[in-house]
Design an enzyme around this catalytic site. Sequence first.
Site, PDB file in Angstrom:
ATOM      1  N   PHE A   1       3.262   4.194   8.391  1.00  0.00           N
ATOM      2  CA  PHE A   1       1.696   4.622   8.102  1.00  0.00           C
ATOM      3  C   PHE A   1       2.041   4.638   6.739  1.00  0.00           C
ATOM      4  CE2 PHE A   1      -2.227   6.302   7.861  1.00  0.00           C
ATOM      5  CZ  PHE A   1      -2.641   5.260   8.373  1.00  0.00           C
TER       6      PHE A   1
ATOM      7  N   ASP B   1      -2.471  -5.877   9.221  1.00  0.00           N
ATOM      8  CA  ASP B   1      -1.964  -5.427  10.597  1.00  0.00           C
ATOM      9  C   ASP B   1      -2.665  -6.182  11.014  1.00  0.00           C
ATOM     10  OD1 ASP B   1      -0.712  -3.049  11.686  1.00  0.00           O
ATOM     11  OD2 ASP B   1      -2.514  -1.537  11.635  1.00  0.00           O
TER      12      ASP B   1
ATOM     13  N   GLU C   1      -7.294  -7.943   0.078  1.00  0.00           N
ATOM     14  CA  GLU C   1      -7.298  -7.218   0.973  1.00  0.00           C
ATOM     15  C   GLU C   1      -6.032  -6.402   1.076  1.00  0.00           C
ATOM     16  OE1 GLU C   1      -8.605  -4.386   2.944  1.00  0.00           O
ATOM     17  OE2 GLU C   1      -8.873  -4.977   4.666  1.00  0.00           O
ATOM     18  N   ASP C   2      -6.005  -5.024   1.252  1.00  0.00           N
ATOM     19  CA  ASP C   2      -5.376  -4.278   1.273  1.00  0.00           C
ATOM     20  C   ASP C   2      -3.506  -4.054   1.993  1.00  0.00           C
ATOM     21  OD1 ASP C   2      -6.341  -2.812   3.347  1.00  0.00           O
ATOM     22  OD2 ASP C   2      -6.712  -1.028   2.314  1.00  0.00           O
TER      23      ASP C   2
ATOM     24  N   ARG D   1      -6.512   7.695  -1.462  1.00  0.00           N
ATOM     25  CA  ARG D   1      -6.365   6.488  -1.980  1.00  0.00           C
ATOM     26  C   ARG D   1      -5.248   6.563  -3.335  1.00  0.00           C
ATOM     27  NH1 ARG D   1      -8.888   3.636   1.435  1.00  0.00           N
ATOM     28  NH2 ARG D   1     -10.884   4.741   2.650  1.00  0.00           N
TER      29      ARG D   1
END
Length: 171
Positions: free
Chosen positions: A148, A99, A95-96, A161
């Site tokens: 962010f 959060d 997963e990136d 992206r």
Amino acid sequence: MLDLDVLIDEEKIQKRLEEMAKEIDSVYNGQSIIAICVLRGAIYFTVDLTKKMKTPIELDFIKASSYVGTESTGKIKMTLDINENIEGRDVLIIEDIIDTGYTLKYLRDYLLSKNPKSLRIAVLADKEERRKVEVPIDFTGFKIPNKFLVGYGFDYDNSYRNIPYIGYMKE
Ligand code: IMP
Ligand code: MG
């Protein structure tokens, strides 16, 4: 174009992924695994990480998104399911970012219900201070501040992206 500052440049990303690949390889010790890339954000991370690994990998994909406007309640829905049968297999979720933790908690619970032999999680970035639910992370690329991120898979309204480094929005 967006006004971005560089948080982690391309060279730093690739260097860290070399280390992570070695770490992951040493855990699996030559056994084959099913690696599940969480679309869309983790695609760049998945490609670069898995190319550096020696563990035999069957690559699969899953996609989940949160219901719009419900970040606080953490309602997640799956929008693309895996194709492989993972029962009795060693599974690695790629997963990136973690959060709040809602997405990975949902995916972990869902995949555990299919009785894999083992289930581990690799994330590129961890925004620790934002966590709402605990999820055990086995491999972490970078602990990052609460900013962010954009680039290297991270999107701003589904764009940008493909920026090759991890940037963040200037405030
Ligand atoms: P969580 O469910 O709150 O842990 O959030 C995970 C998802 O939120 C990730 O898969 C990303 O798609 C998205 N996300 C969280 N932080 C960022 C960011 O800084 N930039 C872009 N997307 C983000
Ligand atoms: Mg995502």
